[in-house]
Scaffold this motif. Sequence first.
Motif, PDB file in Angstrom:
ATOM      1  N   GLU A 237       0.821  -1.212   0.000  1.00 36.78           N
ATOM      2  CA  GLU A 237       0.000   0.000   0.000  1.00 36.78           C
ATOM      3  C   GLU A 237       0.858   1.267   0.000  1.00 36.78           C
ATOM      4  OE1 GLU A 237      -2.508  -0.542   3.344  1.00 36.78           O
ATOM      5  OE2 GLU A 237      -3.836  -1.978   2.335  1.00 36.78           O
ATOM      6  N   THR A 238       2.139   1.110   0.325  1.00 39.67           N
ATOM      7  CA  THR A 238       3.055   2.242   0.319  1.00 39.67           C
ATOM      8  C   THR A 238       3.547   2.575  -1.090  1.00 39.67           C
ATOM      9  OG1 THR A 238       3.791   1.539   2.513  1.00 39.67           O
ATOM     10  CG2 THR A 238       5.173   3.143   1.392  1.00 39.67           C
ATOM     11  N   VAL A 239       3.562   1.582  -1.950  1.00 42.98           N
ATOM     12  CA  VAL A 239       4.166   1.753  -3.280  1.00 42.98           C
ATOM     13  C   VAL A 239       3.535   2.885  -4.086  1.00 42.98           C
ATOM     14  CG1 VAL A 239       4.564   0.646  -5.518  1.00 42.98           C
ATOM     15  CG2 VAL A 239       5.057  -0.594  -3.398  1.00 42.98           C
ATOM     16  N   PRO A 240       2.198   2.974  -4.204  1.00 43.17           N
ATOM     17  CA  PRO A 240       1.636   4.083  -4.992  1.00 43.17           C
ATOM     18  C   PRO A 240       2.065   5.455  -4.487  1.00 43.17           C
ATOM     19  CG  PRO A 240      -0.048   2.427  -4.546  1.00 43.17           C
ATOM     20  CD  PRO A 240       1.142   2.072  -3.717  1.00 43.17           C
ATOM     21  N   ASP A 241       2.186   5.598  -3.165  1.00 39.70           N
ATOM     22  CA  ASP A 241       2.590   6.896  -2.620  1.00 39.70           C
ATOM     23  C   ASP A 241       4.073   7.170  -2.869  1.00 39.70           C
ATOM     24  OD1 ASP A 241       0.108   7.730  -1.699  1.00 39.70           O
ATOM     25  OD2 ASP A 241       0.310   6.634   0.174  1.00 39.70           O
ATOM     26  N   ILE A 242       4.889   6.117  -2.897  1.00 40.74           N
ATOM     27  CA  ILE A 242       6.302   6.301  -3.268  1.00 40.74           C
ATOM     28  C   ILE A 242       6.373   6.843  -4.700  1.00 40.74           C
ATOM     29  CG2 ILE A 242       8.487   5.137  -3.754  1.00 40.74           C
ATOM     30  CD1 ILE A 242       7.800   3.141  -1.546  1.00 40.74           C
ATOM     31  N   ILE A 243       5.584   6.253  -5.577  1.00 40.33           N
ATOM     32  CA  ILE A 243       5.587   6.686  -6.975  1.00 40.33           C
ATOM     33  C   ILE A 243       5.065   8.118  -7.100  1.00 40.33           C
ATOM     34  CG2 ILE A 243       4.560   6.249  -9.248  1.00 40.33           C
ATOM     35  CD1 ILE A 243       4.564   3.226  -8.386  1.00 40.33           C
ATOM     36  N   LYS A 244       3.991   8.429  -6.368  1.00 41.49           N
ATOM     37  CA  LYS A 244       3.404   9.774  -6.436  1.00 41.49           C
ATOM     38  C   LYS A 244       4.302  10.837  -5.814  1.00 41.49           C
ATOM     39  CE  LYS A 244      -0.692   8.483  -4.791  1.00 41.49           C
ATOM     40  NZ  LYS A 244      -2.091   8.551  -4.309  1.00 41.49           N
ATOM     41  N   SER A 245       5.287  10.417  -5.015  1.00 41.44           N
ATOM     42  CA  SER A 245       6.191  11.390  -4.392  1.00 41.44           C
ATOM     43  C   SER A 245       7.094  12.073  -5.413  1.00 41.44           C
ATOM     44  CB  SER A 245       7.064  10.695  -3.337  1.00 41.44           C
ATOM     45  OG  SER A 245       8.063   9.898  -3.957  1.00 41.44           O
ATOM     46  N   LYS A 246       7.153  11.519  -6.620  1.00 44.16           N
ATOM     47  CA  LYS A 246       7.958  12.051  -7.733  1.00 44.16           C
ATOM     48  C   LYS A 246       9.456  11.973  -7.468  1.00 44.16           C
ATOM     49  CE  LYS A 246       4.255  15.121  -9.260  1.00 44.16           C
ATOM     50  NZ  LYS A 246       3.806  16.515  -9.512  1.00 44.16           N
ATOM     51  N   ALA A 247       9.832  11.155  -6.516  1.00 47.54           N
ATOM     52  CA  ALA A 247      11.258  10.927  -6.277  1.00 47.54           C
ATOM     53  C   ALA A 247      11.851  10.182  -7.469  1.00 47.54           C
ATOM     54  CB  ALA A 247      11.456  10.125  -4.998  1.00 47.54           C
ATOM     55  N   SER A 248      13.090  10.488  -7.772  1.00 50.14           N
ATOM     56  CA  SER A 248      13.757   9.859  -8.909  1.00 50.14           C
ATOM     57  C   SER A 248      14.416   8.557  -8.457  1.00 50.14           C
ATOM     58  CB  SER A 248      14.795  10.808  -9.504  1.00 50.14           C
ATOM     59  OG  SER A 248      15.436  10.212 -10.610  1.00 50.14           O
ATOM     60  N   LEU A 249      13.611   7.495  -8.402  1.00 43.82           N
ATOM     61  CA  LEU A 249      14.122   6.194  -7.967  1.00 43.82           C
ATOM     62  C   LEU A 249      14.593   5.375  -9.160  1.00 43.82           C
ATOM     63  CD1 LEU A 249      11.406   6.590  -5.752  1.00 43.82           C
ATOM     64  CD2 LEU A 249      12.832   4.778  -4.829  1.00 43.82           C
ATOM     65  N   THR A 250      15.636   4.607  -8.942  1.00 46.36           N
ATOM     66  CA  THR A 250      16.133   3.698  -9.965  1.00 46.36           C
ATOM     67  C   THR A 250      15.376   2.384  -9.929  1.00 46.36           C
ATOM     68  OG1 THR A 250      18.312   4.675  -9.641  1.00 46.36           O
ATOM     69  CG2 THR A 250      18.222   2.617 -10.876  1.00 46.36           C
ATOM     70  N   ALA A 251      15.009   1.930  -8.733  1.00 46.39           N
ATOM     71  CA  ALA A 251      14.298   0.653  -8.596  1.00 46.39           C
ATOM     72  C   ALA A 251      13.412   0.688  -7.356  1.00 46.39           C
ATOM     73  CB  ALA A 251      15.285  -0.512  -8.499  1.00 46.39           C
ATOM     74  N   ILE A 252      12.252   0.036  -7.476  1.00 47.22           N
ATOM     75  CA  ILE A 252      11.369  -0.212  -6.329  1.00 47.22           C
ATOM     76  C   ILE A 252      10.976  -1.688  -6.404  1.00 47.22           C
ATOM     77  CG2 ILE A 252       9.286   0.449  -5.089  1.00 47.22           C
ATOM     78  CD1 ILE A 252       9.182   2.995  -6.791  1.00 47.22           C
ATOM     79  N   GLU A 253      11.569  -2.490  -5.550  1.00 47.62           N
ATOM     80  CA  GLU A 253      11.318  -3.925  -5.543  1.00 47.62           C
ATOM     81  C   GLU A 253      10.559  -4.310  -4.271  1.00 47.62           C
ATOM     82  OE1 GLU A 253      12.754  -6.358  -8.038  1.00 47.62           O
ATOM     83  OE2 GLU A 253      12.538  -4.395  -8.993  1.00 47.62           O
ATOM     84  N   TYR A 254       9.639  -5.248  -4.401  1.00 43.90           N
ATOM     85  CA  TYR A 254       8.986  -5.774  -3.202  1.00 43.90           C
ATOM     86  C   TYR A 254       9.307  -7.251  -3.067  1.00 43.90           C
ATOM     87  CZ  TYR A 254       5.342  -8.524  -5.489  1.00 43.90           C
ATOM     88  OH  TYR A 254       4.683  -9.483  -6.201  1.00 43.90           O
ATOM     89  N   MET A 255       9.333  -7.730  -1.830  1.00 43.90           N
ATOM     90  CA  MET A 255       9.648  -9.133  -1.574  1.00 43.90           C
ATOM     91  C   MET A 255       8.989  -9.554  -0.263  1.00 43.90           C
ATOM     92  SD  MET A 255      13.694  -8.414  -0.773  1.00 43.90           S
ATOM     93  CE  MET A 255      13.835  -7.358  -2.201  1.00 43.90           C
ATOM     94  N   SER A 256       8.523 -10.787  -0.232  1.00 42.88           N
ATOM     95  CA  SER A 256       7.869 -11.309   0.965  1.00 42.88           C
ATOM     96  C   SER A 256       8.844 -12.161   1.771  1.00 42.88           C
ATOM     97  CB  SER A 256       6.652 -12.150   0.577  1.00 42.88           C
ATOM     98  OG  SER A 256       7.045 -13.249  -0.217  1.00 42.88           O
TER      99      SER A 256
END
Length: 463
Positions: A237-256
């Motif tokens: 649920e955090t991922v959409p807000d990370i994307i909307k933050s407009k930060a210039s990220l190289t990678a966003i990976e999730y893992m369980s």
Amino acid sequence: MYKKVDQRDVDYIGSFIPKERLVSFDEISQDYAHDELGGIEKKPDILVYVLSTEEVSKIMKYAYENNIAVVARGSGTDLVGAAVALQGGIMICTKLMNRIIELDEANLTVTVEPGVLLMELQAYVEERDYFYPPDPGEKSATIGGNISTNAGGMRAVKYGVTRDYVRGLTVVLPDGSIEKLGGKVVKNSSGYDLKDLIIGSEGTLCIITEAILKLIPKPLYSVSMLLPFVSMEKAIETVPDIIKSKASLTAIEYMSLDTIISAEQFLGKKFPDTNYEAYILLTFDGNNMDEIEDEYTKVASLCIEHGAIDGYFVDTDERKKSVWSARGAFLEAIKASTDLMDECDVVVPKSKVADFIKYTHETGKKVGLRIPSFGHAGDGNLHVYLCRDSLPEKEWEQKSEEAFELLYERAREYGGMVSGEHGIGYAKKLYLKKQVGDNQIKIMQGIKKVFDPNDILNPGKVI
């Protein structure tokens, strides 16, 4: 019907291919009967390790004239049966075509043969302070295979996918003719872009024998952060807000956690933290460390507001090795944890990542299958694995079919696509047809007919 290969065909190819690079019939290893995932198996009748465009051209000309099916293969790391010789025939293996031909610093390009491994190319250019951004998890895949599937990887969220870095191709058509598509130019509006049509075509239109790839200057700094969450729901649920933050990220990976533990067991190495149910791995890069610090501080604060327990820098050699070796081993670790598995390589709009991951968990409970997942949350490409776990064959077939129908249907509802980077091959043809409809499939079949009127090149794949 394709011509049944016989000794005369072997002898003809043996007239210009030395015996140490030509294997036939029962002498061919079973390794060449399947891909990385398995599920379908069929050996070719002739296996040829080629060294040049001219050798590929001679083989294709002969196959075209004699109506023999041909499949091209690199490292065989695909996951959808794209490199399996369903009709027998000839398999052209390009892994010995592994030269880095030219580094052109004036034009920021590197020219390579298709058998160059991704990890070899990345190491070569980074030693010279250049950067080839496409970064799929399987570093032992060949560049030819990456181009054939338009591979993406972890850095796609910032840098794009393989297609964005292919400037030119040399290809051999099914009739043996050799064509050069594109070149070192940055822009090209000269008619239909045949080069881009080849990228992602999974070896069904031609065989790639050389590629000119775009490079960029190597970023001076790269920083990764690992953020643990008490639940998968909190993390995704955090991922959409990370994307909307407009930060210039190289990678966003999730893992369980279950995927991480599988990787620990597979590698025999500890992950830095295994106290929580889910993790997000973030990477930032650039040439100004102050700007990177501003970016990761902003994103880390956002994640903690959303329930992240802490933020760990992946900065020491030991921590880098443990995190990235685990991330690179997820597929093999899941594979080793079960009797048989199959993959759903969907891509959905970034805004739907959280919803889709939740839906995979619901589907697993509903159908009665273990469905671990991980993926590129920053670009919506999710790797979802259906595990057999000793189920009887008939029950496995029924449950996996039901799960695939549910997962692909939900992806379609979200405006997603069947495959983000692994392709269609043989295994996902049905789902592609349901995704795009009869009209688009007919258009694709028409393109295939123009390139390959006798359907000898990688028959039975994609469409």
